[in-house]
Design an enzyme around this catalytic site. Structure first.
Site, PDB file in Angstrom:
ATOM      1  N   GLU A 188       0.816  -1.227   0.000  1.00  0.00           N
ATOM      2  CA  GLU A 188       0.000   0.000   0.000  1.00  0.00           C
ATOM      3  C   GLU A 188       0.845   1.270   0.000  1.00  0.00           C
ATOM      4  O   GLU A 188       0.479   2.271   0.631  1.00  0.00           O
ATOM      5  CB  GLU A 188      -1.011   0.000   1.152  1.00  0.00           C
ATOM      6  CG  GLU A 188      -2.134  -1.006   0.954  1.00  0.00           C
ATOM      7  CD  GLU A 188      -3.422  -0.635   1.676  1.00  0.00           C
ATOM      8  OE1 GLU A 188      -3.617   0.552   1.982  1.00  0.00           O
ATOM      9  OE2 GLU A 188      -4.234  -1.554   1.905  1.00  0.00           O
TER      10      GLU A 188
ATOM     11  N   HIS B  26      -2.211  -1.241  10.152  1.00  0.00           N
ATOM     12  CA  HIS B  26      -1.726  -2.607  10.343  1.00  0.00           C
ATOM     13  C   HIS B  26      -0.498  -2.571  11.240  1.00  0.00           C
ATOM     14  O   HIS B  26       0.214  -1.565  11.294  1.00  0.00           O
ATOM     15  CB  HIS B  26      -1.333  -3.250   9.009  1.00  0.00           C
ATOM     16  CG  HIS B  26      -2.499  -3.625   8.145  1.00  0.00           C
ATOM     17  ND1 HIS B  26      -2.735  -4.910   7.721  1.00  0.00           N
ATOM     18  CD2 HIS B  26      -3.490  -2.876   7.607  1.00  0.00           C
ATOM     19  CE1 HIS B  26      -3.812  -4.939   6.955  1.00  0.00           C
ATOM     20  NE2 HIS B  26      -4.287  -3.708   6.880  1.00  0.00           N
TER      21      HIS B  26
END
Length: 436
Positions: A49, A272
């Site tokens: 990402e 995360h």
């Protein structure tokens, strides 16, 4: 080499959640990530990402001393988001973009616009050719009604095929990334069963991190609590997997994760948690000395019956996905039919003066209705073609799985015959040893 200490390798993986203008505190967090990588001096860092190439270039500049070798994988509309930073020289790179990756009309999810893929870099580490993979699979937005499950199974199948067919001759194999699957989910079991890759969390001698190795936790400032339902404490969807070879055995000595908050920082690195694995590379002649049995040189580590079972489960999901996609294609046909009916109605009204006051339509009315007809027809046609490609991919994947299933069945039967024949001494002479 028997007197030398095993080489140590530190691997880092993080989903950076780097959506410019949408992710919170994006620029500040990239500063923090750069500081972390520069300080910790991992051998290789696998990032997901990193959607903006500008952010990749920022990290590349910041890490030019600690990680001079980098590669950014480009695919899709906005990119794959995959990046590798290495202390060791990258010899080669390869990208495979997954065939299925959501739907373009699901704007609120957005996976289709990111070219979800698996990237491979071949790195020279301690004289070994290491095949290092980084990937990011389609997200699971609903545990109860997972409409993207067939897509994730296709991606898992393509991932394991890519790893199997590109890792031949590798000294070791490392796979890191956001798989968006729980440890015992079908796609995860499929990957491990058919590649021989081992999960660093279950293999680690020591672990320091979130409970049960969770990488998406409720205590993270950026985590949306609804994403964790029904798992209140957290879920484990990010992984570092490993595999050795005939030359070297790979042993995970420790695994650690971040735990939400960061000391002396106002917010976490990402939504995360990051993973850091410390691996010991033990050469084959040293295995006996260190009490390690080298069983990593083939895919036969996993029983054939287990491989067959997981492929059968995957085929069932693919078949269900095929039925669902055929229904969507039928709806696209209905949309085309509706557009044609609107067009016929427009023509009929235009040529029947009695149906309209004054005997004529205004140019504005005709133009508006014509535009609606064209939009409906074009949308239906594009969706029909889009779903047609999905059907082709699902059928091809199911055919490949069928071939694998048939081969495994033959292999299982051959082993049964071999065992019974060898026990009574009636095994026929074969000029070549059967390849596994």
């Amino acid at each position: 080499m028997a007197t030398e200490r095993p080489a140590k390798l530190r691997v880092f993986s993080l989903n950076c959640w780097g959506i410019r203008f949408l992710s919170q505190c994006c620029a500040q967090r990239y500063e923090m990530i750069a500081e972390l990588l520069d300080r910790e001096q991992h051998d290789v860092a696998l990032l997901q990402e990193v959607w903006s190439e500008k952010d990749f270039l920022f990290l590349k500049n910041k890490l030019s001393s600690s990680h001079p070798h980098t590669h950014y994988f480009k695919s899709g509309v906005i990119g794959s988001g995959l990046a590798v930073f290495s202390k060791h020289r990258i010899q080669d790179a390869l990208l495979y973009q997954y065939s299925l990756n959501g739907y373009p009309y699901m704007l609120c999810h957005g996976d289709w616009f990111g070219g979800k893929a698996v990237g491979l870099v071949i790195v020279d580490m301690f004289g070994l050719k290491a095949h290092v993979y980084v990937t990011h699979l389609h997200a699971e937005y609903s545990r109860a009604r997972d409409e993207y499950l067939p897509h994730r199974i296709v991606q898992s199948w393509e991932l394991l095929q890519f790893v199997r067919h590109t890792s031949c001759g590798a000294g070791m194999v490392i796979l890191g990334g956001d798989l968006n699957m729980h440890p015992q989910d079908l796609g995860n079991r499929l990957i491990r069963a058919h590649t021989g890759l081992r999960d660093c969390y279950t293999e680690a001698a020591t672990f320091d991190g979130c409970e049960d190795g969770h990488t998406l936790i409720a205590d993270n400032h950026f985590t949306k609590k609804q994403d964790l339902v029904p798992f209140e404490k957290g879920i484990r969807i990010d992984y570092i997997l490993m595999k050795g070879s005939k030359r070297v055995n790979v042993k995970c000595e420790s695994l650690s994760t971040t735990k939400g908050s960061v000391a002396d920082k106002p917010f976490p690195y990402s939504d995360h948690e990051s993973l850091t694995a410390e691996l010991a590379l033990i050469q084959s002649e040293d295995n006996r000395q260190h009490g390690v049995r080298n069983t990593e040189c083939s895919d036969t580590v996993v029983p054939v019956s287990e491989q067959m079972d997981v492929v059968s489960e995957a085929r069932a999901v693919i078949k269900e996905g095929l039925c669902q996609t055929e229904v969507l294609q039928a709806k696209a046909m209905c949309l085309i039919g509706g557009g044609l009916l609107l067009l016929l109605l427009l023509l009929a009204m235009a040529f029947l003066p009695c149906l309209c006051s004054g005997g004529h339509f205004s140019f504005t009315t005709v133009g508006f209705l014509g535009a609606v007809c064209m939009i409906v027809l074009l949308s239906g046609a594009l969706l029909y073609l889009f779903f047609a490609t999905h059907i082709k991919v699902l059928k091809e994947t199911e055919d490949q799985m069928k071939l694998t299933s048939n081969y495994l069945q033959t292999k299982l039967s051959w082993h049964s015959v071999s065992e019974s024949s060898s026990s009574d001494g009636s095994l026929e002479h074969q000029p070549f040893k059967r390849e596994e």
